[in-house]
Scaffold this motif. Structure first.
Motif, short mmCIF file in Angstrom:
data_model
loop_
_atom_site.label_atom_id
_atom_site.label_comp_id
_atom_site.label_asym_id
_atom_site.label_seq_id
_atom_site.Cartn_x
_atom_site.Cartn_y
_atom_site.Cartn_z
N ASN A 1 94.07 44.72 27.88
CA ASN A 1 95.13 44.45 26.91
C ASN A 1 95.17 42.98 26.51
N ASN A 2 95.05 42.09 27.48
CA ASN A 2 95.06 40.66 27.18
C ASN A 2 93.86 40.26 26.34
N THR A 3 92.69 40.78 26.70
CA THR A 3 91.47 40.46 25.95
C THR A 3 91.54 41.01 24.54
N TYR A 4 92.04 42.23 24.39
CA TYR A 4 92.14 42.84 23.07
C TYR A 4 93.12 42.08 22.19
N CYS A 5 94.24 41.64 22.76
CA CYS A 5 95.20 40.83 21.99
C CYS A 5 94.56 39.52 21.54
N LEU A 6 93.79 38.90 22.42
CA LEU A 6 93.09 37.66 22.04
C LEU A 6 92.11 37.94 20.91
N LEU A 7 91.37 39.03 21.00
CA LEU A 7 90.42 39.39 19.95
C LEU A 7 91.14 39.57 18.61
N LEU A 8 92.25 40.28 18.61
CA LEU A 8 93.00 40.49 17.36
C LEU A 8 93.51 39.17 16.80
N PHE A 9 94.00 38.30 17.67
CA PHE A 9 94.46 36.98 17.23
C PHE A 9 93.32 36.19 16.59
N LEU A 10 92.16 36.19 17.26
CA LEU A 10 91.01 35.45 16.74
C LEU A 10 90.51 36.03 15.41
N LEU A 11 90.50 37.35 15.30
CA LEU A 11 90.10 37.97 14.04
C LEU A 11 91.06 37.61 12.91
N LEU B 1 95.16 46.74 36.89
CA LEU B 1 94.61 45.40 36.66
C LEU B 1 93.59 45.43 35.54
N ALA B 2 92.76 46.47 35.51
CA ALA B 2 91.77 46.61 34.43
C ALA B 2 92.46 46.82 33.09
N GLN B 3 93.52 47.62 33.07
CA GLN B 3 94.27 47.83 31.83
C GLN B 3 94.88 46.52 31.34
N GLU B 4 95.48 45.77 32.24
CA GLU B 4 96.11 44.50 31.86
C GLU B 4 95.08 43.51 31.33
N GLU B 5 93.92 43.46 31.99
CA GLU B 5 92.86 42.56 31.52
C GLU B 5 92.37 42.99 30.13
#
Length: 67
Positions: free
Chosen positions: A24-34, A18-22
């Motif tokens: 991964n989702n947060t990191y993908c959002l960060l990359l999208f926003l950057l 669950l921590a890995q999935e969270e």
């Protein structure tokens, strides 16, 4: 931490997965926003910066003991 941990290495619903999935989702959002920011739309980053807080448990935490 094991080298190159994969989400599939852990059972579905386990705290580590669950921590890995969270993360991964947060990191993908960060990359999208950057990407959006560097392509001329920095307002998204300002509005969503609270959504990209990454909390990584330190050594000795409960989650670390399960690995």
């Amino acid at each position: 931490m094991r080298p190159n941990p994969r989400t599939a290495d852990y059972p579905e619903g386990s705290p580590v997965r669950l921590a890995q999935e969270e993360f991964n989702n947060t990191y993908c959002l960060l990359l999208f926003l950057l990407e959006d920011t560097f392509n001329g739309s920095p307002s998204q980053m300002r509005r969503r910066r609270g959504d990209v807080r990454l909390e990584v448990p330190g050594p000795g935490s409960d989650e670390d003991a399960e690995r």
